[in-house]
Design a protein around this motif. Structure first.
Motif, mmCIF file in Angstrom:
data_model
loop_
_atom_site.group_PDB
_atom_site.id
_atom_site.type_symbol
_atom_site.label_atom_id
_atom_site.label_comp_id
_atom_site.label_asym_id
_atom_site.label_seq_id
_atom_site.Cartn_x
_atom_site.Cartn_y
_atom_site.Cartn_z
ATOM 1 N N SER A 1 0.832 -1.208 0.000
ATOM 2 C CA SER A 1 0.000 0.000 0.000
ATOM 3 C C SER A 1 0.864 1.254 0.000
ATOM 4 N N ALA A 2 1.833 1.339 0.890
ATOM 5 C CA ALA A 2 2.654 2.552 0.993
ATOM 6 C C ALA A 2 3.788 2.549 -0.034
ATOM 7 N N GLU B 1 10.370 -6.521 -4.104
ATOM 8 C CA GLU B 1 9.167 -7.146 -3.553
ATOM 9 C C GLU B 1 9.417 -8.650 -3.399
ATOM 10 N N PRO C 1 -2.959 -13.118 8.016
ATOM 11 C CA PRO C 1 -2.598 -13.030 6.601
ATOM 12 C C PRO C 1 -1.890 -11.698 6.340
ATOM 13 N N SER D 1 -0.555 -6.098 1.095
ATOM 14 C CA SER D 1 -1.813 -6.495 1.742
ATOM 15 C C SER D 1 -3.018 -5.877 1.044
ATOM 16 N N ASN E 1 -6.776 -7.729 0.661
ATOM 17 C CA ASN E 1 -7.659 -7.203 1.710
ATOM 18 C C ASN E 1 -9.079 -7.006 1.166
ATOM 19 N N ILE F 1 -11.700 -1.910 1.820
ATOM 20 C CA ILE F 1 -12.557 -0.903 2.448
ATOM 21 C C ILE F 1 -11.692 0.322 2.733
ATOM 22 N N VAL G 1 14.318 -9.128 1.024
ATOM 23 C CA VAL G 1 15.366 -8.393 1.740
ATOM 24 C C VAL G 1 15.528 -8.986 3.139
ATOM 25 N N ALA H 1 2.697 0.950 7.785
ATOM 26 C CA ALA H 1 1.843 0.931 8.982
ATOM 27 C C ALA H 1 2.641 0.770 10.276
ATOM 28 N N ASN I 1 -10.147 0.888 9.495
ATOM 29 C CA ASN I 1 -9.235 0.037 8.727
ATOM 30 C C ASN I 1 -7.983 0.827 8.350
ATOM 31 N N THR I 2 -6.879 0.134 8.174
ATOM 32 C CA THR I 2 -5.579 0.819 8.140
ATOM 33 C C THR I 2 -5.007 1.064 6.746
ATOM 34 N N ASN I 3 -5.742 0.715 5.690
ATOM 35 C CA ASN I 3 -5.158 0.884 4.363
ATOM 36 C C ASN I 3 -5.009 2.361 3.998
HETATM 37 C C1 LIG Z 1 -6.691 -9.957 4.883
HETATM 38 C C2 LIG Z 1 -6.590 -8.478 5.081
HETATM 39 C C3 LIG Z 1 -7.738 -7.694 4.985
HETATM 40 C C4 LIG Z 1 -7.644 -6.324 5.181
HETATM 41 N N1 LIG Z 1 -8.729 -5.539 4.911
HETATM 42 C C5 LIG Z 1 -8.571 -4.199 4.901
HETATM 43 C C6 LIG Z 1 -9.584 -3.353 4.389
HETATM 44 O O1 LIG Z 1 -10.585 -3.801 3.842
HETATM 45 N N2 LIG Z 1 -9.408 -2.014 4.476
HETATM 46 C C7 LIG Z 1 -8.284 -1.476 5.035
HETATM 47 O O2 LIG Z 1 -8.202 -0.261 5.143
HETATM 48 N N3 LIG Z 1 -7.288 -2.263 5.472
HETATM 49 C C8 LIG Z 1 -7.385 -3.593 5.364
HETATM 50 N N4 LIG Z 1 -6.342 -4.385 5.718
HETATM 51 C C9 LIG Z 1 -5.120 -3.740 6.221
HETATM 52 C C10 LIG Z 1 -4.329 -3.048 5.122
HETATM 53 O O3 LIG Z 1 -4.335 -3.829 3.947
HETATM 54 C C11 LIG Z 1 -2.903 -2.812 5.617
HETATM 55 O O4 LIG Z 1 -2.926 -2.067 6.807
HETATM 56 C C12 LIG Z 1 -2.064 -2.079 4.601
HETATM 57 O O5 LIG Z 1 -2.058 -2.774 3.385
HETATM 58 C C13 LIG Z 1 -0.642 -1.942 5.126
HETATM 59 O O6 LIG Z 1 0.148 -1.330 4.154
HETATM 60 P P1 LIG Z 1 1.725 -1.405 4.263
HETATM 61 O O7 LIG Z 1 2.262 -0.624 3.122
HETATM 62 O O8 LIG Z 1 2.140 -1.042 5.641
HETATM 63 O O9 LIG Z 1 2.090 -2.959 4.103
HETATM 64 P P2 LIG Z 1 1.743 -3.994 2.950
HETATM 65 O O10 LIG Z 1 0.686 -3.503 2.049
HETATM 66 O O11 LIG Z 1 1.518 -5.295 3.626
HETATM 67 O O12 LIG Z 1 3.074 -4.041 2.085
HETATM 68 C C14 LIG Z 1 4.265 -4.638 2.505
HETATM 69 C C15 LIG Z 1 4.946 -5.220 1.282
HETATM 70 O O13 LIG Z 1 6.297 -5.515 1.612
HETATM 71 C C16 LIG Z 1 6.632 -6.793 1.110
HETATM 72 N N5 LIG Z 1 7.704 -7.311 1.955
HETATM 73 C C17 LIG Z 1 7.632 -7.642 3.259
HETATM 74 N N6 LIG Z 1 8.831 -8.040 3.708
HETATM 75 C C18 LIG Z 1 9.676 -7.952 2.677
HETATM 76 C C19 LIG Z 1 11.060 -8.228 2.525
HETATM 77 N N7 LIG Z 1 11.792 -8.640 3.567
HETATM 78 N N8 LIG Z 1 11.632 -8.056 1.296
HETATM 79 C C20 LIG Z 1 10.893 -7.608 0.242
HETATM 80 N N9 LIG Z 1 9.559 -7.335 0.337
HETATM 81 C C21 LIG Z 1 8.969 -7.498 1.543
HETATM 82 C C22 LIG Z 1 5.358 -7.582 1.243
HETATM 83 O O14 LIG Z 1 5.380 -8.742 0.457
HETATM 84 C C23 LIG Z 1 4.326 -6.542 0.827
HETATM 85 O O15 LIG Z 1 4.148 -6.520 -0.560
HETATM 86 C C24 LIG Z 1 -6.396 -5.749 5.533
HETATM 87 C C25 LIG Z 1 -5.252 -6.538 5.624
HETATM 88 C C26 LIG Z 1 -5.341 -7.893 5.384
HETATM 89 C C27 LIG Z 1 -4.089 -8.714 5.476
#
Ligand SMILES: Cc1cc2nc3c(=O)[nH]c(=O)nc-3n(C[C@H](O)[C@H](O)[C@H](O)COP(=O)(O)OP(=O)(O)OC[C@H]3O[C@@H](n4cnc5c(N)ncnc54)[C@H](O)[C@@H]3O)c2cc1C
Length: 506
Positions: free
Chosen positions: A11-12, A31, A75, A83, A87, A90, A214, A476, A486-488
């Motif tokens: 997401s970020a 990734e 998950p 994620s 997800n 929402i 990584v 996050a 929700n945290t997206n």
């Molecule tokens: C099943 C589920 C349902 C959800 N439903 C909702 C919803 O409906 N609405 C909402 O607002 N939020 C929802 N969330 C939460 C939301 O999706 C997350 O809070 C948000 O995606 C977090 O964003 P992020 O960028 O922090 O991490 P992520 O989107 O998880 O991105 C992290 C990325 O880093 C990659 N990565 C991790 N470690 C490494 C590594 N060592 N080397 C290389 N790549 C790596 C991962 O594979 C991933 O692609 C849900 C989450 C899940 C899991």
């Protein structure tokens, strides 16, 4: 040499990569997962099929003392889009009070008035632009989708028990029952990978490497100069001027700890030389929680789901705990059973999930060993604090009231099948149900929190890690506390704001 390495296309990370490319940077995006082309990713209603698949990191917590010793499946997306690719899509900004609380917790510059214009910049809202909403952002946000009639009745039932209907929970107030706003385009999932990155996938200054896991950062004289990454079982070292960690709330602290950045005592325990003694890394782990109540419809069946139809459309925000200025509960409703029911259940089922969204319990993420392949120890201490039990109990009682309302009980013949009505009679029985069936709401946060005190990890203004040059964190993990929704959207917000800073400082 690339200007910037971004770790994680979630997401970020997708947002940061796009904004940096637009600003003229050269970016390598690493990734660990693979492509996001499966039909199960396109169709929001099939999200459950992705869990425990190769696109899911498939994490589990440590045994949770207050959930009957169960290990809870967490998950997390291991795929382009992160994620956001598995997800429910929402879109919830959170309440004004969530961001004012961030400021009180040390995140200077993150008040509501600071974040509102950035949320507006993100959104292409189906309701159009206004002084509160954005209309021409890169991410489609819509509440215009065909509505399954069971959700009309669930919405009516919430209103029937006295919850106000709120036509836009991302507008003036979050409170009340609402139709969800989803990030879809033409009914198909729209992750930030798809919205921000697909249009620039062929950009000459972009390198995207999938299957690139990584393990740790390369640090020389207090400066992060690159990463060590496993590709096809072989280790490589990549160098850059800047590294941005966007690996999410569970993997960002994991990478830091394997790099020797974290609490010195813990690093010593797992034989990792200390590079920077930062006690806050891996602390403050917390999550939202759900408890399912499944109802069978005995008077009429729920219409069969059609392709791309979401299985969740209605949610509601209510504050039960005295003294809070943000909701502590957010029940979420599904048109399918979200937990197994007995063989005696032959009709269609819907689920009302009680939801805790203002948790006070805090846990830790620690390493089990210095082997990067080994699962980290994730212990959120669910329900440790009595306030959390009280809020969840209030949410459970609310959804039972909703399920018993005439709009569901009479119109659909709704009857409780999990737990059986006979088992949901008193507080003790409901408490047992809570601990037996509690699951994650999927909103882990806070493991590298922003702030300026000695246990904070990330500077709220620069996104730099205290005491280290060459490294930013944007995902996050930096939330001081999880918002009441929700945290997206808040993760996307963090990506946007981090890219502003990186671009300004180039
Ligand atoms: C099943 C589920 C349902 C959800 N439903 C909702 C919803 O409906 N609405 C909402 O607002 N939020 C929802 N969330 C939460 C939301 O999706 C997350 O809070 C948000 O995606 C977090 O964003 P992020 O960028 O922090 O991490 P992520 O989107 O998880 O991105 C992290 C990325 O880093 C990659 N990565 C991790 N470690 C490494 C590594 N060592 N080397 C290389 N790549 C790596 C991962 O594979 C991933 O692609 C849900 C989450 C899940 C899991």
């Amino acid at each position: 040499m690339p200007d910037v390495i971004v770790v994680g296309a979630g997401s970020a990370g997708s947002v940061i990569t796009r904004r940096l490319l637009d600003a003229g940077a050269t970016v390598t995006l690493l990734e660990a997962g693979g492509s996001d082309t499966k039909p199960t990713i396109d169709d929001l209603g099939r999200l459950g099929e992705l869990w425990l698949s190769p696109d899911d990191w498939g994490y589990h917590t440590t045994p949770q003392e207050h959930a009957l010793g169960r290990r809870i499946h967490w998950p997390r997306g291991k795929v382009l889009g992160g994620s956001h690719s598995l997800n429910a899509s929402i879109y919830v900004r959170g309440a004004r009070g969530d961001y004012e609380r961030w400021v009180r917790e040390g995140a200077t510059g993150w008040g509501w008035d600071d974040v509102l214009p950035v949320f507006q910049r993100i959104e292409a809202y189906s309701g159009g632009a206004s002084e509160l909403r954005g209309g021409d952002g890169l991410l489609d946000v819509t509440d215009r989708y065909p509505r399954n009639p069971i959700f009309e009745s669930i919405h009516d039932a919430f209103v029937g028990i006295g919850v106000p209907a709120n036509p836009d929970y991302n507008g003036a107030s979050i409170d009340g029952v609402s139709w969800m706003q989803l990030t879809t385009r033409g009914g198909v999932r729209l992750s930030t990978w798809r919205a921000y990155m697909l249009p620039v996938a062929e950009h000459p200054a972009l390198t995207v490497r999938t299957g690139a896991w990584v393990h740790r950062l390369l640090v020389e004289q207090g400066r992060v100069v690159g990463v060590e990454v496993e590709v096809d079982g072989r280790l490589e070292q990549l160098r850059a001027d800047q590294v941005v960690l966007s690996a999410g709330a569970l993997d960002t602290p994991r990478i830091l700890l394997h790099s020797g950045i974290g609490p010195a005592g813990h690093l010593g325990d797992v034989d990792i030389p200390v590079v920077a003694d930062l006690p806050g890394v891996g602390e403050n782990l917390h999550d939202h929680l759900l408890v399912p109540f499944v109802f069978e419809t005995t008077a009429r069946p729920i219409p069969t789901r059609v392709e791309y139809e979401p299985v969740a459309m209605v949610h509601s925000f209510t504050t039960f705990r005295p003294g809070l200025d943000v909701p502590d509960t957010q029940p979420i409703c599904f048109s399918v059973p979200m937990a197994p029911v007995g063989d005696d259940v032959t009709g269609t089922c819907f689920t009302l999930q009680a939801g805790l969204v203002r948790p006070e319990s805090r846990g830790t993420l620690r390493l089990a060993s210095n082997d990067p392949h080994e699962l980290a120890l994730m212990d959120p201490h669910v329900l440790e604090r009595p306030e959390d039990v009280a809020s969840l109990r209030a949410s459970m009682q609310q959804v039972l009231e909703v399920g018993a309302h005439a709009a569901l009980a009479d119109e659909w013949g709704a009857r409780l099948v999990l737990p059986h009505a006979a088992d949901a009679v008193d507080d003790a029985a409901l408490d047992r149900h809570m601990r037996e069936w509690l699951t994650t709401y999927h909103h882990q946060a806070g493991t590298c929190r922003m702030g300026t005190d000695e246990r904070s990890v990330v500077d709220p203004t620069t996104f730099a890690v205290h005491g280290l040059a060459g490294l930013r964190i944007a995902d996050a993990s930096i939330m001081p506390s999880v918002p009441s929704g929700n945290t997206n959207a808040p993760s996307i917000l963090i990506g946007e704001r981090a890219s502003d800073v990186l671009i300004a400082q180039r």
